[in-house]
Design a protein around this motif. Sequence first.
Motif, PDB file in Angstrom:
ATOM      1  N   ARG A   1       0.841  -1.202   0.000  1.00 43.32           N
ATOM      2  CA  ARG A   1       0.000   0.000   0.000  1.00 43.32           C
ATOM      3  C   ARG A   1       0.879   1.256   0.000  1.00 43.32           C
ATOM      4  NH1 ARG A   1      -5.225  -1.447   1.894  1.00 43.32           N
ATOM      5  NH2 ARG A   1      -5.240  -3.482   2.884  1.00 43.32           N
ATOM      6  N   PRO A   2       0.375   2.339  -0.597  1.00 45.66           N
ATOM      7  CA  PRO A   2       1.095   3.608  -0.493  1.00 45.66           C
ATOM      8  C   PRO A   2       1.058   4.102   0.951  1.00 45.66           C
ATOM      9  CG  PRO A   2      -0.972   3.908  -1.685  1.00 45.66           C
ATOM     10  CD  PRO A   2      -0.842   2.450  -1.393  1.00 45.66           C
ATOM     11  N   THR A   3       2.159   4.657   1.429  1.00 45.30           N
ATOM     12  CA  THR A   3       2.203   5.114   2.815  1.00 45.30           C
ATOM     13  C   THR A   3       2.432   6.611   2.931  1.00 45.30           C
ATOM     14  OG1 THR A   3       4.546   4.561   2.977  1.00 45.30           O
ATOM     15  CG2 THR A   3       2.973   2.897   3.727  1.00 45.30           C
ATOM     16  N   GLU A   4       3.478   7.100   2.339  1.00 46.93           N
ATOM     17  CA  GLU A   4       3.859   8.501   2.533  1.00 46.93           C
ATOM     18  C   GLU A   4       4.298   9.081   1.199  1.00 46.93           C
ATOM     19  OE1 GLU A   4       7.086  10.972   5.266  1.00 46.93           O
ATOM     20  OE2 GLU A   4       6.884   8.811   5.523  1.00 46.93           O
ATOM     21  N   VAL A   5       3.961  10.333   0.959  1.00 44.24           N
ATOM     22  CA  VAL A   5       4.404  11.003  -0.257  1.00 44.24           C
ATOM     23  C   VAL A   5       5.035  12.339   0.130  1.00 44.24           C
ATOM     24  CG1 VAL A   5       2.202  12.157  -0.753  1.00 44.24           C
ATOM     25  CG2 VAL A   5       3.777  11.667  -2.606  1.00 44.24           C
ATOM     26  N   ARG A   6       6.119  12.657  -0.541  1.00 44.82           N
ATOM     27  CA  ARG A   6       6.797  13.938  -0.321  1.00 44.82           C
ATOM     28  C   ARG A   6       6.958  14.636  -1.660  1.00 44.82           C
ATOM     29  NH1 ARG A   6      11.328  12.553   4.254  1.00 44.82           N
ATOM     30  NH2 ARG A   6       9.878  11.621   5.728  1.00 44.82           N
TER      31      ARG A   6
ATOM     32  N   SER B   1       9.056  -0.643   1.972  1.00 50.14           N
ATOM     33  CA  SER B   1       9.201  -1.798   1.084  1.00 50.14           C
ATOM     34  C   SER B   1       9.636  -1.368  -0.304  1.00 50.14           C
ATOM     35  CB  SER B   1       7.876  -2.555   0.974  1.00 50.14           C
ATOM     36  OG  SER B   1       7.506  -3.079   2.220  1.00 50.14           O
ATOM     37  N   GLY B   2       9.291  -0.132  -0.651  1.00 50.39           N
ATOM     38  CA  GLY B   2       9.677   0.404  -1.950  1.00 50.39           C
ATOM     39  C   GLY B   2       9.370   1.882  -2.030  1.00 50.39           C
ATOM     40  N   VAL B   3      10.022   2.562  -2.960  1.00 44.10           N
ATOM     41  CA  VAL B   3       9.778   3.977  -3.197  1.00 44.10           C
ATOM     42  C   VAL B   3       9.809   4.253  -4.696  1.00 44.10           C
ATOM     43  CG1 VAL B   3      10.589   4.907  -0.991  1.00 44.10           C
ATOM     44  CG2 VAL B   3      12.209   4.540  -2.816  1.00 44.10           C
ATOM     45  N   ALA B   4       9.032   5.228  -5.105  1.00 45.19           N
ATOM     46  CA  ALA B   4       9.006   5.652  -6.505  1.00 45.19           C
ATOM     47  C   ALA B   4       9.237   7.155  -6.558  1.00 45.19           C
ATOM     48  CB  ALA B   4       7.659   5.325  -7.137  1.00 45.19           C
TER      49      ALA B   4
ATOM     50  N   LYS C   1       5.304  10.779 -14.479  1.00 49.19           N
ATOM     51  CA  LYS C   1       6.312  10.043 -15.248  1.00 49.19           C
ATOM     52  C   LYS C   1       7.337   9.488 -14.262  1.00 49.19           C
ATOM     53  CE  LYS C   1       9.913  10.487 -18.597  1.00 49.19           C
ATOM     54  NZ  LYS C   1      10.032   9.802 -19.693  1.00 49.19           N
ATOM     55  N   LEU C   2       7.452   8.174 -14.237  1.00 51.43           N
ATOM     56  CA  LEU C   2       8.381   7.510 -13.322  1.00 51.43           C
ATOM     57  C   LEU C   2       9.812   7.816 -13.726  1.00 51.43           C
ATOM     58  CD1 LEU C   2       8.639   5.493 -10.938  1.00 51.43           C
ATOM     59  CD2 LEU C   2       8.762   3.680 -12.655  1.00 51.43           C
ATOM     60  N   ILE C   3      10.618   8.269 -12.767  1.00 51.09           N
ATOM     61  CA  ILE C   3      12.028   8.565 -12.996  1.00 51.09           C
ATOM     62  C   ILE C   3      12.897   7.426 -12.465  1.00 51.09           C
ATOM     63  CG2 ILE C   3      13.927  10.132 -12.445  1.00 51.09           C
ATOM     64  CD1 ILE C   3      11.827  12.365 -12.214  1.00 51.09           C
ATOM     65  N   GLU C   4      12.575   6.974 -11.253  1.00 52.64           N
ATOM     66  CA  GLU C   4      13.375   5.916 -10.624  1.00 52.64           C
ATOM     67  C   GLU C   4      12.517   5.180  -9.614  1.00 52.64           C
ATOM     68  OE1 GLU C   4      17.391   5.485  -7.890  1.00 52.64           O
ATOM     69  OE2 GLU C   4      17.089   7.310  -9.043  1.00 52.64           O
TER      70      GLU C   4
ATOM     71  N   ILE D   1       6.857  -1.401  -5.744  1.00 45.02           N
ATOM     72  CA  ILE D   1       5.956  -0.266  -5.844  1.00 45.02           C
ATOM     73  C   ILE D   1       4.681  -0.682  -6.582  1.00 45.02           C
ATOM     74  CG2 ILE D   1       7.876   1.388  -5.873  1.00 45.02           C
ATOM     75  CD1 ILE D   1       7.211   1.838  -8.886  1.00 45.02           C
ATOM     76  N   LEU D   2       3.645   0.113  -6.427  1.00 42.34           N
ATOM     77  CA  LEU D   2       2.413  -0.067  -7.190  1.00 42.34           C
ATOM     78  C   LEU D   2       2.480   0.791  -8.440  1.00 42.34           C
ATOM     79  CD1 LEU D   2      -0.187   0.130  -4.285  1.00 42.34           C
ATOM     80  CD2 LEU D   2       0.600  -1.926  -5.471  1.00 42.34           C
ATOM     81  N   THR D   3       1.649   0.496  -9.405  1.00 45.64           N
ATOM     82  CA  THR D   3       1.575   1.275 -10.627  1.00 45.64           C
ATOM     83  C   THR D   3       1.056   2.673 -10.311  1.00 45.64           C
ATOM     84  OG1 THR D   3       1.090  -0.710 -11.890  1.00 45.64           O
ATOM     85  CG2 THR D   3       0.597   1.374 -12.937  1.00 45.64           C
ATOM     86  N   LEU D   4       1.716   3.682 -10.847  1.00 42.67           N
ATOM     87  CA  LEU D   4       1.289   5.061 -10.652  1.00 42.67           C
ATOM     88  C   LEU D   4       0.154   5.393 -11.583  1.00 42.67           C
ATOM     89  CD1 LEU D   4       4.800   6.730 -10.510  1.00 42.67           C
ATOM     90  CD2 LEU D   4       3.338   6.156  -8.584  1.00 42.67           C
TER      91      LEU D   4
END
Length: 77
Positions: A20-25, A45-48, A65-68, A73-76
Motif C-alpha cells: 500500500r502507499p504510505t507517505e508522499v513527499r 518496502s519500496g519507493v518511486a 512520469k516515473l524517474i526511478e 511499488i504499485l503502478t502510478l
Amino acid sequence: MFSVTRFCVQAFGRRGGLLRPTEVRECYFEEDARREMEVLARRSSGVALYRVRGEPLSGLWGKPKLIERQGEILTLE
C-alpha cells in the motif's frame, strides 16, 4: 496559466500482506527528491520517484512520469 514541474517521492509498505502507499513527499527540485527517496527507502518496502507537470492554479495535472524506483511499488496513476 503557468505550468510547473513537481518531483514526488511515494513510499510503499506492506500491511496485512498487501502493498500500500504510505507517505508522499513533494519537492521542487529533482536532487532534493532523490535525497528524500534515500531517506524513505530505508524504512519502506519500496519507493518511486516521479515527475508531474501541471497548472497549480487550475488544478490540472498531467500523468506522472516515473524517474526511478527502488524495491516494490504499485503502478502510478
